[in-house]
Design an enzyme around this catalytic site. Sequence first.
Site, PDB file in Angstrom:
ATOM      1  N   ASP A  49     -77.839  10.701  24.577  1.00  0.00           N
ATOM      2  CA  ASP A  49     -77.933  11.261  25.920  1.00  0.00           C
ATOM      3  C   ASP A  49     -76.658  10.861  26.653  1.00  0.00           C
ATOM      4  O   ASP A  49     -76.436   9.683  26.930  1.00  0.00           O
ATOM      5  CB  ASP A  49     -79.174  10.698  26.635  1.00  0.00           C
ATOM      6  CG  ASP A  49     -79.309  11.199  28.063  1.00  0.00           C
ATOM      7  OD1 ASP A  49     -78.386  11.886  28.555  1.00  0.00           O
ATOM      8  OD2 ASP A  49     -80.349  10.896  28.682  1.00  0.00           O
TER       9      ASP A  49
ATOM     10  N   LYS B 120     -68.534  20.507  37.821  1.00  0.00           N
ATOM     11  CA  LYS B 120     -67.357  20.887  37.024  1.00  0.00           C
ATOM     12  C   LYS B 120     -66.060  20.638  37.796  1.00  0.00           C
ATOM     13  O   LYS B 120     -65.013  20.353  37.209  1.00  0.00           O
ATOM     14  CB  LYS B 120     -67.473  22.348  36.584  1.00  0.00           C
ATOM     15  CG  LYS B 120     -68.611  22.596  35.582  1.00  0.00           C
ATOM     16  CD  LYS B 120     -68.423  21.799  34.311  1.00  0.00           C
ATOM     17  CE  LYS B 120     -69.443  22.144  33.237  1.00  0.00           C
ATOM     18  NZ  LYS B 120     -69.261  21.379  31.991  1.00  0.00           N
TER      19      LYS B 120
ATOM     20  N   TYR C 206     -73.743  23.037  39.649  1.00  0.00           N
ATOM     21  CA  TYR C 206     -72.870  23.204  38.474  1.00  0.00           C
ATOM     22  C   TYR C 206     -71.399  23.255  38.915  1.00  0.00           C
ATOM     23  O   TYR C 206     -70.538  22.579  38.336  1.00  0.00           O
ATOM     24  CB  TYR C 206     -73.270  24.480  37.737  1.00  0.00           C
ATOM     25  CG  TYR C 206     -72.541  24.725  36.442  1.00  0.00           C
ATOM     26  CD1 TYR C 206     -72.926  24.067  35.276  1.00  0.00           C
ATOM     27  CD2 TYR C 206     -71.491  25.633  36.363  1.00  0.00           C
ATOM     28  CE1 TYR C 206     -72.269  24.292  34.080  1.00  0.00           C
ATOM     29  CE2 TYR C 206     -70.830  25.864  35.176  1.00  0.00           C
ATOM     30  CZ  TYR C 206     -71.228  25.202  34.033  1.00  0.00           C
ATOM     31  OH  TYR C 206     -70.572  25.432  32.844  1.00  0.00           O
TER      32      TYR C 206
ATOM     33  N   SER D 268     -65.017  24.235  33.593  1.00  0.00           N
ATOM     34  CA  SER D 268     -65.422  25.646  33.740  1.00  0.00           C
ATOM     35  C   SER D 268     -64.513  26.259  34.793  1.00  0.00           C
ATOM     36  O   SER D 268     -63.924  25.533  35.620  1.00  0.00           O
ATOM     37  CB  SER D 268     -66.876  25.705  34.206  1.00  0.00           C
ATOM     38  OG  SER D 268     -67.200  26.987  34.712  1.00  0.00           O
TER      39      SER D 268
HETATM   40  N1  LIG Z   1     -71.353  29.164  27.961  1.00  0.00           N
HETATM   41  C1  LIG Z   1     -70.575  29.349  29.017  1.00  0.00           C
HETATM   42  O1  LIG Z   1     -70.493  30.465  29.568  1.00  0.00           O
HETATM   43  C2  LIG Z   1     -69.742  28.208  29.549  1.00  0.00           C
HETATM   44  C3  LIG Z   1     -68.733  28.507  30.484  1.00  0.00           C
HETATM   45  C4  LIG Z   1     -67.958  27.465  30.998  1.00  0.00           C
HETATM   46  C5  LIG Z   1     -68.183  26.162  30.580  1.00  0.00           C
HETATM   47  N2  LIG Z   1     -69.184  25.902  29.682  1.00  0.00           N
HETATM   48  C6  LIG Z   1     -69.391  24.514  29.302  1.00  0.00           C
HETATM   49  O2  LIG Z   1     -69.248  24.374  27.907  1.00  0.00           O
HETATM   50  C7  LIG Z   1     -69.977  23.232  27.462  1.00  0.00           C
HETATM   51  C8  LIG Z   1     -70.829  23.607  26.254  1.00  0.00           C
HETATM   52  O3  LIG Z   1     -71.798  24.549  26.687  1.00  0.00           O
HETATM   53  P1  LIG Z   1     -72.397  25.714  25.760  1.00  0.00           P
HETATM   54  O4  LIG Z   1     -72.072  26.991  26.429  1.00  0.00           O
HETATM   55  O5  LIG Z   1     -72.037  25.503  24.339  1.00  0.00           O
HETATM   56  O6  LIG Z   1     -73.952  25.460  26.047  1.00  0.00           O
HETATM   57  P2  LIG Z   1     -75.138  25.115  25.043  1.00  0.00           P
HETATM   58  O7  LIG Z   1     -76.351  25.056  25.919  1.00  0.00           O
HETATM   59  O8  LIG Z   1     -75.131  26.031  23.898  1.00  0.00           O
HETATM   60  O9  LIG Z   1     -74.752  23.647  24.526  1.00  0.00           O
HETATM   61  C9  LIG Z   1     -74.849  22.508  25.337  1.00  0.00           C
HETATM   62  C10 LIG Z   1     -75.309  21.366  24.465  1.00  0.00           C
HETATM   63  O10 LIG Z   1     -75.341  20.182  25.271  1.00  0.00           O
HETATM   64  C11 LIG Z   1     -76.512  19.448  24.918  1.00  0.00           C
HETATM   65  N3  LIG Z   1     -76.927  18.572  26.006  1.00  0.00           N
HETATM   66  C12 LIG Z   1     -77.522  18.913  27.172  1.00  0.00           C
HETATM   67  N4  LIG Z   1     -77.805  17.818  27.886  1.00  0.00           N
HETATM   68  C13 LIG Z   1     -77.361  16.756  27.161  1.00  0.00           C
HETATM   69  C14 LIG Z   1     -77.360  15.353  27.356  1.00  0.00           C
HETATM   70  N5  LIG Z   1     -77.901  14.800  28.463  1.00  0.00           N
HETATM   71  N6  LIG Z   1     -76.819  14.564  26.413  1.00  0.00           N
HETATM   72  C15 LIG Z   1     -76.280  15.111  25.287  1.00  0.00           C
HETATM   73  N7  LIG Z   1     -76.267  16.427  25.030  1.00  0.00           N
HETATM   74  C16 LIG Z   1     -76.805  17.240  25.964  1.00  0.00           C
HETATM   75  C17 LIG Z   1     -77.557  20.519  24.616  1.00  0.00           C
HETATM   76  O11 LIG Z   1     -78.623  19.999  23.822  1.00  0.00           O
HETATM   77  C18 LIG Z   1     -76.726  21.568  23.901  1.00  0.00           C
HETATM   78  O12 LIG Z   1     -76.736  21.388  22.493  1.00  0.00           O
HETATM   79  C19 LIG Z   1     -70.804  22.765  28.672  1.00  0.00           C
HETATM   80  O13 LIG Z   1     -70.179  21.663  29.285  1.00  0.00           O
HETATM   81  C20 LIG Z   1     -70.777  23.979  29.585  1.00  0.00           C
HETATM   82  O14 LIG Z   1     -70.975  23.639  30.933  1.00  0.00           O
HETATM   83  C21 LIG Z   1     -69.954  26.884  29.153  1.00  0.00           C
END
Ligand SMILES: NC(=O)c1ccc[n+]([C@@H]2O[C@H](COP(=O)([O-])OP(=O)(O)OC[C@H]3O[C@@H](n4cnc5c(N)ncnc54)[C@H](O)[C@@H]3O)[C@@H](O)[C@H]2O)c1
Length: 255
Positions: A60, A156, A152, A139
């Site tokens: 976590d 970020k 969010y 982000s």
């Molecule tokens: N998908 C998008 O459009 C997007 C855009 C900009 C930024 N992001 C960022 O990219 C990163 C990855 O996101 P993603 O799109 O792959 O989402 P995702 O939901 O597919 O993956 C996020 C992962 O983080 C894990 N997670 C959540 N809370 C946690 C915790 N407390 N401890 C450890 N792990 C934890 C989840 O279990 C999941 O496997 C994130 O930081 C997200 O904010 C995503």
Amino acid sequence: MGRVDGKVVIITGALGGIGRADAALFAREGARLVLTDITEKGADDLLASLGTEAIFLRHDVSSEDDWARVVATAEERFGRLDALVNNAGMMVLGNLGDTSFADWRRVMSVNLDGVFLGCRAALPALERAGGGAIVNISSIAAMHGMPYVTAYCASKGGVRSLTKAVAVQCRQAKNNVRCNSVHPDGVKTPMVFKVATGQDSATREEIESITGSSDRFCEPEDIAAVVLFLVSDESRYVNGAEIMVDNAALVTGPA
Ligand SMILES: NC(=O)c1ccc[n+]([C@@H]2O[C@H](COP(=O)([O-])OP(=O)(O)OC[C@H]3O[C@@H](n4cnc5c(N)ncnc54)[C@H](O)[C@@H]3O)[C@@H](O)[C@H]2O)c1
């Protein structure tokens, strides 16, 4: 010879969309991996698919104790730590009026506290290795206001500023550690599906059914390519940078 041959890299949120793409690309380019996530579902399959030295740890990112264990395990298992990818994150929908304080704190604890704790835990280990790289996934929500994701955006934005503070500290310390942030627009991952439907996991087809042909969404591999560059020695003079991966969305403004 891979682009990150032999490097020991921690990737958080490794079972999510971008984390999996990072793991696959880093494995192909020769890294040894410490993959972590708060869930363990699918971890064995991911490890089996990689074909490199890799371990999975339940973690976590908002827990200080968990961070100490993860960094210690990386050094015990592989003898060093070369890079940390602070990728884990979450999103809760809500404008100012409909974001509860509990939700605000939950988003902050994962997205911002998690990155702070990760940087702080990893830095001494990176210094022991003679230098290294931290990549923080922020982000474009850090760059401008976005509706319905108040907490969010704030989290970020904090990651963006924290990254620069760590970068400057490392430059002054001449410790050969670099810290950079990556700022995607939309990425086709389960996070997008969850925000749209409330459901936790999704196939690529289900995610595509949400994103359609919108040019606001890239593939997780497009983010992994930038993260790889920032961990590799190719970016050895890149420190404190923010790399937008948004197809000029920030320049043109939100669609
Ligand atoms: N998908 C998008 O459009 C997007 C855009 C900009 C930024 N992001 C960022 O990219 C990163 C990855 O996101 P993603 O799109 O792959 O989402 P995702 O939901 O597919 O993956 C996020 C992962 O983080 C894990 N997670 C959540 N809370 C946690 C915790 N407390 N401890 C450890 N792990 C934890 C989840 O279990 C999941 O496997 C994130 O930081 C997200 O904010 C995503």
